[in-house]
Write a protein that holds these residues in place. Structure first.
Motif, PDB file in Angstrom:
ATOM      1  N   CYS A  23       0.811  -1.226   0.000  1.00  0.00           N
ATOM      2  CA  CYS A  23       0.000   0.000   0.000  1.00  0.00           C
ATOM      3  C   CYS A  23       0.841   1.272   0.000  1.00  0.00           C
ATOM      4  O   CYS A  23       0.300   2.362  -0.031  1.00  0.00           O
ATOM      5  N   HIS A  24       2.151   1.159   0.077  1.00  0.00           N
ATOM      6  CA  HIS A  24       3.084   2.302   0.046  1.00  0.00           C
ATOM      7  C   HIS A  24       3.054   3.158   1.307  1.00  0.00           C
ATOM      8  O   HIS A  24       3.563   4.270   1.314  1.00  0.00           O
ATOM      9  N   GLU A  25       2.451   2.666   2.367  1.00  0.00           N
ATOM     10  CA  GLU A  25       2.571   3.300   3.685  1.00  0.00           C
ATOM     11  C   GLU A  25       4.045   3.250   4.103  1.00  0.00           C
ATOM     12  O   GLU A  25       4.747   2.287   3.778  1.00  0.00           O
ATOM     13  N   VAL A  26       4.521   4.288   4.806  1.00  0.00           N
ATOM     14  CA  VAL A  26       5.922   4.298   5.247  1.00  0.00           C
ATOM     15  C   VAL A  26       6.135   3.189   6.293  1.00  0.00           C
ATOM     16  O   VAL A  26       5.309   3.010   7.195  1.00  0.00           O
ATOM     17  N   THR A  27       7.222   2.430   6.119  1.00  0.00           N
ATOM     18  CA  THR A  27       7.547   1.348   7.061  1.00  0.00           C
ATOM     19  C   THR A  27       8.938   1.556   7.649  1.00  0.00           C
ATOM     20  O   THR A  27       9.700   2.387   7.158  1.00  0.00           O
ATOM     21  N   THR A  32       9.099  -4.694   3.020  1.00  0.00           N
ATOM     22  CA  THR A  32       8.274  -5.411   3.989  1.00  0.00           C
ATOM     23  C   THR A  32       6.851  -4.866   3.882  1.00  0.00           C
ATOM     24  O   THR A  32       6.549  -4.092   2.984  1.00  0.00           O
ATOM     25  N   LEU A  33       5.977  -5.281   4.796  1.00  0.00           N
ATOM     26  CA  LEU A  33       4.590  -4.823   4.765  1.00  0.00           C
ATOM     27  C   LEU A  33       4.288  -3.989   6.005  1.00  0.00           C
ATOM     28  O   LEU A  33       4.904  -4.185   7.055  1.00  0.00           O
ATOM     29  N   CYS A  34       3.322  -3.061   5.880  1.00  0.00           N
ATOM     30  CA  CYS A  34       2.886  -2.310   7.056  1.00  0.00           C
ATOM     31  C   CYS A  34       2.044  -3.243   7.941  1.00  0.00           C
ATOM     32  O   CYS A  34       1.661  -4.340   7.512  1.00  0.00           O
ATOM     33  N   VAL A  35       1.729  -2.796   9.131  1.00  0.00           N
ATOM     34  CA  VAL A  35       0.987  -3.646  10.080  1.00  0.00           C
ATOM     35  C   VAL A  35      -0.359  -4.060   9.492  1.00  0.00           C
ATOM     36  O   VAL A  35      -0.786  -5.224   9.587  1.00  0.00           O
ATOM     37  N   SER A  36      -1.032  -3.115   8.830  1.00  0.00           N
ATOM     38  CA  SER A  36      -2.353  -3.389   8.286  1.00  0.00           C
ATOM     39  C   SER A  36      -2.287  -4.456   7.172  1.00  0.00           C
ATOM     40  O   SER A  36      -3.085  -5.405   7.158  1.00  0.00           O
ATOM     41  N   CYS A  37      -1.339  -4.312   6.236  1.00  0.00           N
ATOM     42  CA  CYS A  37      -1.221  -5.287   5.139  1.00  0.00           C
ATOM     43  C   CYS A  37      -0.718  -6.638   5.658  1.00  0.00           C
ATOM     44  O   CYS A  37      -1.110  -7.690   5.143  1.00  0.00           O
ATOM     45  N   TRP A  38       0.163  -6.604   6.661  1.00  0.00           N
ATOM     46  CA  TRP A  38       0.647  -7.848   7.271  1.00  0.00           C
ATOM     47  C   TRP A  38      -0.539  -8.660   7.784  1.00  0.00           C
ATOM     48  O   TRP A  38      -0.591  -9.893   7.666  1.00  0.00           O
ATOM     49  N   GLY A  39      -1.519  -7.962   8.347  1.00  0.00           N
ATOM     50  CA  GLY A  39      -2.709  -8.621   8.885  1.00  0.00           C
ATOM     51  C   GLY A  39      -3.556  -9.271   7.810  1.00  0.00           C
ATOM     52  O   GLY A  39      -4.431 -10.092   8.116  1.00  0.00           O
ATOM     53  N   CYS A  40      -3.343  -8.901   6.540  1.00  0.00           N
ATOM     54  CA  CYS A  40      -4.122  -9.502   5.440  1.00  0.00           C
ATOM     55  C   CYS A  40      -3.527 -10.839   4.978  1.00  0.00           C
ATOM     56  O   CYS A  40      -4.161 -11.561   4.213  1.00  0.00           O
ATOM     57  N   LEU A  41      -2.309 -11.143   5.418  1.00  0.00           N
ATOM     58  CA  LEU A  41      -1.702 -12.423   5.017  1.00  0.00           C
ATOM     59  C   LEU A  41      -2.341 -13.570   5.795  1.00  0.00           C
ATOM     60  O   LEU A  41      -2.689 -13.414   6.958  1.00  0.00           O
ATOM     61  N   VAL A  83      -1.713 -18.800   2.145  1.00  0.00           N
ATOM     62  CA  VAL A  83      -2.884 -18.959   1.269  1.00  0.00           C
ATOM     63  C   VAL A  83      -2.806 -17.891   0.169  1.00  0.00           C
ATOM     64  O   VAL A  83      -2.406 -16.755   0.424  1.00  0.00           O
ATOM     65  N   TYR A  84      -3.168 -18.280  -1.041  1.00  0.00           N
ATOM     66  CA  TYR A  84      -3.133 -17.353  -2.189  1.00  0.00           C
ATOM     67  C   TYR A  84      -4.387 -16.476  -2.160  1.00  0.00           C
ATOM     68  O   TYR A  84      -5.376 -16.759  -2.835  1.00  0.00           O
ATOM     69  N   ASN A  85      -4.361 -15.429  -1.349  1.00  0.00           N
ATOM     70  CA  ASN A  85      -5.520 -14.522  -1.274  1.00  0.00           C
ATOM     71  C   ASN A  85      -5.249 -13.262  -2.102  1.00  0.00           C
ATOM     72  O   ASN A  85      -4.213 -13.129  -2.751  1.00  0.00           O
ATOM     73  N   ASP A  86      -6.169 -12.313  -2.069  1.00  0.00           N
ATOM     74  CA  ASP A  86      -6.054 -11.136  -2.948  1.00  0.00           C
ATOM     75  C   ASP A  86      -4.787 -10.327  -2.683  1.00  0.00           C
ATOM     76  O   ASP A  86      -4.147  -9.825  -3.608  1.00  0.00           O
ATOM     77  N   SER A  87      -4.417 -10.182  -1.405  1.00  0.00           N
ATOM     78  CA  SER A  87      -3.226  -9.396  -1.073  1.00  0.00           C
ATOM     79  C   SER A  87      -1.968 -10.055  -1.636  1.00  0.00           C
ATOM     80  O   SER A  87      -1.118  -9.406  -2.250  1.00  0.00           O
ATOM     81  N   LEU A  88      -1.877 -11.360  -1.439  1.00  0.00           N
ATOM     82  CA  LEU A  88      -0.684 -12.073  -1.913  1.00  0.00           C
ATOM     83  C   LEU A  88      -0.657 -12.126  -3.441  1.00  0.00           C
ATOM     84  O   LEU A  88       0.415 -12.059  -4.059  1.00  0.00           O
ATOM     85  N   LYS A  89      -1.845 -12.203  -4.024  1.00  0.00           N
ATOM     86  CA  LYS A  89      -1.921 -12.222  -5.486  1.00  0.00           C
ATOM     87  C   LYS A  89      -1.306 -10.946  -6.072  1.00  0.00           C
ATOM     88  O   LYS A  89      -0.526 -10.993  -7.031  1.00  0.00           O
TER      89      LYS A  89
END
Ligand SMILES: [Zn+2]
Ligand SMILES: [Zn+2]
Length: 242
Positions: A23-27, A32-41, A83-89
């Motif tokens: 999502c291009h949030e500063v990390t 790596t992923l931000c906390v919010s996107c990490w939660g989508c894995l 799992v191959y979900n939308d975020s990982l896709k």
């Protein structure tokens, strides 16, 4: 000297701060992923199929799923951390289609969660030469190189070749996927280095299993004892698209 390079890195981070790969949030760290996107894995944990790695419900331990009992795959065992979900896709499509090789170390960290044992050789699922020419790299080979570096297991990316350009598999049903892939792969092994080896076949995503089964078939025919599969992700629905 180290102090000087730390100052340069901090200045670069200030001017161009690392961003979330989704999502291009500063990390804090790059790639790596931000906390919010990490939660989508969705990490795959037990209970799961002991053969194809698909998550299972209503059981309390790993066991073969109904599909693997009814139609045992040609490969021995599949491993995938996610799992191959939308975020990982989104991440995987960027990795393989949009010059996203910088995402490799992040995927490699996740792959290290898989307990892959008793392997003699790593072999990536090959691209057809035309697709390789257009993309300039094979995402499976890039994943394989990272796994090889971490595990110290040798990789061979020339022994298995795709001599038939198969169309994108995503929209086809299971029967058409198998038909489309029959005779698509060939082993070129004049020195018989595959004889009595345990192979780890690498790809980015495991969907129906048609591609890795087609590869496993020719690898076993060429003398391999068994073929395990390692992918970044495992689709859990037949409708999953790659
Ligand atoms: Zn994010
Ligand atoms: Zn299964």
């Amino acid at each position: 000297m180290i102090f000087k390079s730390q100052i340069i890195q901090k200045t670069v981070d200030f001017l161009l701060p690392p961003q979330c790969a989704l999502c291009h949030e500063v990390t804090e760290k790059p790639y790596t992923l931000c906390v919010s996107c990490w939660g989508c894995l969705e990490f795959i944990t037990s209970p799961k199929c002991s053969v194809c790695n698909v998550p299972l419900q209503n059981v309390d331990h790993d066991m073969p799923c109904i599909d693997c009992i009814k139609h045992p795959p040609i490969f021995s065992k599949a491993h995938a951390p996610l799992v191959y979900n939308d975020s990982l896709k989104k991440l995987i499509l960027r990795f393989k289609n949009y010059d996203g090789l910088h995402l490799g170390p992040m995927f490699n960290n996740w792959l290290q969660r898989c307990n892959v044992e008793n392997i003699d050789i790593i072999i990536p699922v090959p691209l057809h030469w035309w697709r390789f020419f257009m993309r300039q790299y094979n995402q499976a080979t890039e994943i394989g190189k990272a796994v090889s570096k971490h595990t110290k297991i040798p990789i061979n990316s020339s022994i298995l070749k795709r001599h038939k350009s198969t169309e994108t598999q995503g929209h086809k049903n299971k029967f058409l996927r198998y038909q489309n892939l029959s005779n698509a792969f060939v082993v070129v092994d004049p020195s018989h280095i595959l004889k009595n080896t345990r192979v780890l076949l690498i790809d980015d995503v495991l969907t129906s299993g048609a591609t890795v089964n087609a590869c496993a078939k020719v690898l076993l025919k060429a003398g391999a004892i068994n073929v395990d599969v390692l992918t970044i992700a495992r689709a859990v629905k037949e409708t999953a698209n790659i």
